[in-house]
Write a protein that holds these residues in place. Structure first.
Motif, PDB file in Angstrom:
ATOM      1  N   PRO A 125       0.912  -1.445  -0.231  1.00  7.33           N
ATOM      2  CA  PRO A 125      -0.010  -0.074   0.032  1.00  7.33           C
ATOM      3  C   PRO A 125       1.017   1.434  -0.218  1.00  7.33           C
ATOM      4  N   PRO A 126       0.271   2.312  -0.547  1.00  6.20           N
ATOM      5  CA  PRO A 126       1.029   3.483  -0.357  1.00  6.20           C
ATOM      6  C   PRO A 126       1.233   4.184   1.070  1.00  6.20           C
ATOM      7  N   PRO A 127       2.211   5.156   1.307  1.00  2.00           N
ATOM      8  CA  PRO A 127       2.079   5.930   2.498  1.00  2.00           C
ATOM      9  C   PRO A 127       1.030   6.784   2.714  1.00  2.00           C
ATOM     10  N   GLU A 128       0.572   7.134   3.998  1.00  4.59           N
ATOM     11  CA  GLU A 128      -0.160   8.117   4.195  1.00  4.59           C
ATOM     12  C   GLU A 128       0.020   9.513   3.395  1.00  4.59           C
ATOM     13  N   PRO A 129      -1.051   9.920   2.995  1.00  4.65           N
ATOM     14  CA  PRO A 129      -1.062  11.301   2.258  1.00  4.65           C
ATOM     15  C   PRO A 129      -0.407  12.397   3.053  1.00  4.65           C
ATOM     16  N   SER A 138       2.618  12.704   4.251  1.00  2.72           N
ATOM     17  CA  SER A 138       3.401  12.141   5.415  1.00  2.72           C
ATOM     18  C   SER A 138       4.860  12.271   4.592  1.00  2.72           C
ATOM     19  N   SER A 139       5.762  12.340   5.449  1.00  3.42           N
ATOM     20  CA  SER A 139       7.246  12.501   5.122  1.00  3.42           C
ATOM     21  C   SER A 139       7.451  11.177   4.364  1.00  3.42           C
ATOM     22  N   ALA A 140       7.042  10.083   4.579  1.00  7.28           N
ATOM     23  CA  ALA A 140       7.144   8.977   3.821  1.00  7.28           C
ATOM     24  C   ALA A 140       6.804   9.031   2.314  1.00  7.28           C
ATOM     25  N   GLU A 141       5.604   9.759   2.170  1.00 10.88           N
ATOM     26  CA  GLU A 141       5.012   9.738   0.814  1.00 10.88           C
ATOM     27  C   GLU A 141       6.188  10.718   0.259  1.00 10.88           C
ATOM     28  N   ARG A 142       6.230  11.796   0.676  1.00 10.96           N
ATOM     29  CA  ARG A 142       7.036  12.853   0.115  1.00 10.96           C
ATOM     30  C   ARG A 142       8.458  12.248  -0.416  1.00 10.96           C
ATOM     31  N   ARG A 143       9.170  11.383   0.617  1.00 12.73           N
ATOM     32  CA  ARG A 143      10.362  10.775   0.135  1.00 12.73           C
ATOM     33  C   ARG A 143      10.195   9.791  -0.952  1.00 12.73           C
ATOM     34  N   LEU A 144       9.067   8.914  -0.978  1.00 11.65           N
ATOM     35  CA  LEU A 144       8.683   8.057  -1.961  1.00 11.65           C
ATOM     36  C   LEU A 144       8.626   8.530  -3.321  1.00 11.65           C
ATOM     37  N   ALA A 145       7.936   9.945  -3.201  1.00 11.96           N
ATOM     38  CA  ALA A 145       7.613  10.477  -4.515  1.00 11.96           C
ATOM     39  C   ALA A 145       8.890  10.838  -5.273  1.00 11.96           C
ATOM     40  N   HIS A 146      10.036  11.400  -4.385  1.00 11.88           N
ATOM     41  CA  HIS A 146      11.190  11.806  -5.187  1.00 11.88           C
ATOM     42  C   HIS A 146      11.827  10.515  -5.569  1.00 11.88           C
ATOM     43  N   THR A 147      11.709   9.406  -4.972  1.00 18.31           N
ATOM     44  CA  THR A 147      12.439   8.283  -5.509  1.00 18.31           C
ATOM     45  C   THR A 147      11.774   7.824  -6.676  1.00 18.31           C
ATOM     46  N   LEU A 148      10.294   7.757  -6.712  1.00 14.40           N
ATOM     47  CA  LEU A 148       9.861   7.271  -8.081  1.00 14.40           C
ATOM     48  C   LEU A 148      10.052   8.315  -9.192  1.00 14.40           C
ATOM     49  N   THR A 149      10.134   9.661  -8.968  1.00 11.70           N
ATOM     50  CA  THR A 149      10.436  10.538  -9.915  1.00 11.70           C
ATOM     51  C   THR A 149      11.776  10.267 -10.679  1.00 11.70           C
ATOM     52  N   ARG A 150      13.016  10.148  -9.565  1.00  5.88           N
ATOM     53  CA  ARG A 150      14.130   9.654 -10.330  1.00  5.88           C
ATOM     54  C   ARG A 150      14.269   8.460 -10.995  1.00  5.88           C
ATOM     55  N   ALA A 151      13.585   7.486 -10.448  1.00  8.15           N
ATOM     56  CA  ALA A 151      13.566   6.066 -11.297  1.00  8.15           C
ATOM     57  C   ALA A 151      12.833   6.292 -12.587  1.00  8.15           C
TER      58      ALA A 151
END
Length: 267
Positions: free
Chosen positions: A214-218, A220-233
């Protein structure tokens, strides 16, 4: 621009639907006629068979079309011509550019299928964008956006991606289909473009995690970090195709380019 001027600051212009209205069909026919007869533009389309399919084998909706690299005004027209007419496209883009002139405002209101974004948006506005995008995807439409941000980079490369695309994928669960453009950085008569559709990819695949995670909570800092990871990937995943699309549409030195003013004609 303001609501008093008749321009909605946040929300969906039109009604979310996967069906191509008569106005939408007429607009596409006009685009096709102008592209072929007036400018002689040609589009080499690669990868139509990679698009998501419904159970009956027909084109499916509910996915995110990510166009890249975005160079000139012609890019959205190349995308809309290359993809199936249905399910129809819903464009997410800069409200200032979309509503810049009277004729643009007229067309957008008649055709619909636009989610305009405005500078300085706070959390409430972002939630509105997310809700509008979810409504379009739930209706079976295809959400189309150009995720790059920042100043121009050399032809054959894409600018850095903003994190908005990743947030849409995380919040809606919709797969992303990269649409790689070539030849649109420089326009002239009889210009040949390339549009390559890559395989759909989920945010879980980009993150390298289990498909059912499941995705992180909207917010949240976890969502922000994951969004940056996905963008770079995603940027890394598409870089070689972006370069190849540019090489495939590069003219030999010395070729005459008539009507080169088309490059900046409608900026």
């Amino acid at each position: 621009m303001t609501a008093e001027a008749g321009i909605p600051p946040v929300g969906f212009v039109g009604t979310p639907t996967a069906r191509a209205s008569r106005t939408y069909r007429v607009a596409l026919a006009g685009i096709h006629l102008i592209r072929r007869r007036a400018f002689g533009f040609r589009i080499d389309v690669v990868g139509l068979d990679r698009l998501p399919r419904a159970a009956d084998g027909g084109p499916a909706g509910g996915w995110i079309a990510a166009g890249m690299p975005h160079r000139t005004w012609v890019d959205p027209f190349v995308v809309v011509e290359a993809l199936p007419m249905e399910p129809r496209l819903v464009f997410f883009g800069d409200g200032r550019a979309i509503f810049r002139s009277r004729w643009r405002r007229f067309l957008v209101r008649r055709i619909g299928g636009v989610i305009p974004i405005w500078p300085g948006a706070g959390r409430e506005a972002v939630e509105g964008y997310m809700a509008a995008a979810a409504a379009a995807l739930d209706a079976g439409a295809v959400l189309c956006l150009f995720p790059e941000t920042g100043p121009a980079t050399p032809p054959g490369t894409a600018r850095p991606f903003g994190s908005g695309l990743a947030y849409f994928a995380l919040r809606t669960g919709a797969p992303i289909v990269p649409l790689v453009l070539g030849g649109t950085h420089e326009l002239y008569l009889h210009r040949r473009f390339r549009l390559e559709m890559l395989e759909p990819v989920t945010w879980q695949e980009l993150a390298g995690v289990a498909r059912d995670m499941p995705p992180p909570e909207p917010w949240s800092s976890a969502e922000r970090r994951l969004a940056h990871t996905l963008t770079r990937a995603l940027h890394e995943r598409t870089a070689s195709t972006v370069a190849a699309a540019h090489r495939a549409t590069t003219l030999a030195p010395g070729r005459h380019k008539r009507w080169a003013w088309l490059t900046t004609a409608w900026h």
